[in-house]
Design a protein around this motif. Structure first.
Motif, PDB file in Angstrom:
ATOM      1  N   ARG A  78       0.833  -1.208   0.000  1.00  0.00           N
ATOM      2  CA  ARG A  78       0.000   0.000   0.000  1.00  0.00           C
ATOM      3  C   ARG A  78       0.868   1.258   0.000  1.00  0.00           C
ATOM      4  NH1 ARG A  78      -5.295  -0.195   3.847  1.00  0.00           N
ATOM      5  NH2 ARG A  78      -6.401  -1.976   2.932  1.00  0.00           N
ATOM      6  N   ALA A  94      -9.119   3.879  -0.984  1.00  0.00           N
ATOM      7  CA  ALA A  94      -9.662   2.537  -0.739  1.00  0.00           C
ATOM      8  C   ALA A  94     -11.125   2.640  -0.353  1.00  0.00           C
ATOM      9  CB  ALA A  94      -8.863   1.845   0.367  1.00  0.00           C
ATOM     10  N   ALA A 243     -10.206   0.857   3.556  1.00  0.00           N
ATOM     11  CA  ALA A 243      -9.045   1.674   3.897  1.00  0.00           C
ATOM     12  C   ALA A 243      -8.354   1.146   5.155  1.00  0.00           C
ATOM     13  CB  ALA A 243      -9.470   3.131   4.093  1.00  0.00           C
ATOM     14  N   ALA A 368      -5.644   4.495   4.435  1.00  0.00           N
ATOM     15  CA  ALA A 368      -5.115   3.360   3.683  1.00  0.00           C
ATOM     16  C   ALA A 368      -3.638   3.116   3.931  1.00  0.00           C
ATOM     17  CB  ALA A 368      -5.344   3.568   2.180  1.00  0.00           C
TER      18      ALA A 368
END
Length: 371
Positions: A78, A94, A243, A368
């Motif tokens: 991420r 997200a 997220a 996120a």
């Protein structure tokens, strides 16, 4: 006295997460996936993947036995994706559907996606938001065992869907549900609960869907659980992307534990419990509409609160949780999700406090990449 279930194999698990790219100034989704993917691929290699729309990217974890290693893997991927997005003046967001969109969406410049866009032109033309999911792979299992496990998971996937509901806003509007992705996605062919099939039945069903033109190819089979065509895994693809990494991990841990339990029962000759198709479809509808506030049928046909079904799922998955050493983790993650509420509730609470969908986008992007 019942013989305790013997777990001989704890399944590995991995996660695929889809994200939208929102312009850092307008917060509206923008088709910058080629630029972002070029940067992501330098560090993630083939674990950085394109999606149907040029406003989306996907990250894939490696397969892991350890939940801690899976979390570290996802957090790092991420961060890499968010940094690549920032270099392209984007936010990595997200949410199961894009909060703010330009109205018309650009399809990624890839031959298969163009064929899909042509074949399903009316669906694509009427779509005003990207749909971003989170898929959990569990393995290693052969196709026959994957299908048997899929049949055993059927009664429980509405609970997983409700737990991860995270798309109340889409294209600038509150859609009046917990998961607009769950509602809108059903317009596409084959989206829904997987039928309980053996390997021969599965192959016949897929061949028939392709031959009839219902789907373009095998990769377009969109059942909520299916054997992967690429890996020796069962792919569970029912949830919104979230997220909050705690939600993703809770979904992955519960799905892996439940699949591990069901596989042990299958190998012991125990038939999985089932639920009537109509009740199952209704349970998924309730999960999409109301999230964890929903009521859904159990295999006995009784409508009970989704929170009750989650407690029952956790009890059902206990053998797999114990075998993986994830009991304490599962309850800790569940407590965190209950304390902070579902993604859909968080989005609405943030909007209520700020009266700004742009602020909702910013909060999703920040969350996120929160460790």
């Amino acid at each position: 006295m019942a013989v305790p279930l013997r777990i001989e194999q704890v399944l590995t698990f991995g996660v695929e997460e889809e994200f939208v790219l929102a312009d850092a100034s307008s917060r509206i989704t923008v088709p910058r996936a080629p630029e972002v993917l070029e940067k992501m691929t330098r560090q993630l290699g083939p674990r950085a993947q394109q999606e149907f729309y040029a406003t989306q990217v996907e990250i894939n974890s490696k397969p892991h036995l350890s939940a801690a290693k899976l979390r570290t893997d996802l957090a790092e991927a991420r961060r890499i994706a968010a940094d690549a997005a920032a270099d392209a003046s984007c936010l990595l967001v997200a949410s199961g559907t894009a909060v703010l969109t330009p109205g018309s969406l650009a399809v990624m410049d890839e031959p298969r996606y163009h064929r899909m866009a042509t074949r399903f032109a009316s669906l694509v033309a009427s779509s005003d938001s990207e749909l971003s999911g989170c898929h959990v792979h569990v393995g290693t299992v052969d196709p026959g065992e994957a299908l048997a496990v899929s049949a055993g998971l059927r009664p429980w996937l509405p609970v997983v869907q409700a737990l991860a509901a995270n798309s109340p806003f889409s294209a600038g509007r509150d859609r009046g549900c917990a998961s607009w992705r769950g509602m809108d996605y059903r317009r596409w062919p084959t989206v829904g609960p997987a039928p309980a099939l053996d390997e021969a039945g599965y192959e016949a069903a897929v061949a028939g869907l392709v031959a009839s033109g219902t789907i373009l190819d095998r990769k377009m089979l969109l059942w909520y659980a299916r054997p992967s065509d690429r890996w020796p895994t069962l792919e569970v693809r029912v949830t919104d992307v979230n997220a909050d990494l705690d939600v993703t991990m809770l979904v992955a841990v519960l799905v892996r534990a439940l699949a591990t339990t069901v596989l042990a029962e299958v190998r012991a000759g125990v038939k999985p419990e089932q639920i009537a198709d109509a009740q199952l479809v209704d349970a998924h509808d309730q999960a999409a509409r109301h999230g964890m506030d929903a009521f859904a049928a159990n295999p006995a046909g009784e409508r009970v609160p989704m929170t009750t079904r989650l407690a029952e799922l956790t009890d059902r998955a206990l053998p797999g949780l114990r075998a993986a050493g994830d009991v304490d983790l599962a309850y800790r993650l569940m407590d965190a999700v209950y304390a902070h509420r579902t993604g859909a509730e968080r989005q609405r609470a943030w909007f209520a406090a700020r009266s700004s969908l742009a602020d909702v986008v910013d909060n999703l992007a920040r969350t996120a990449v929160t460790p």
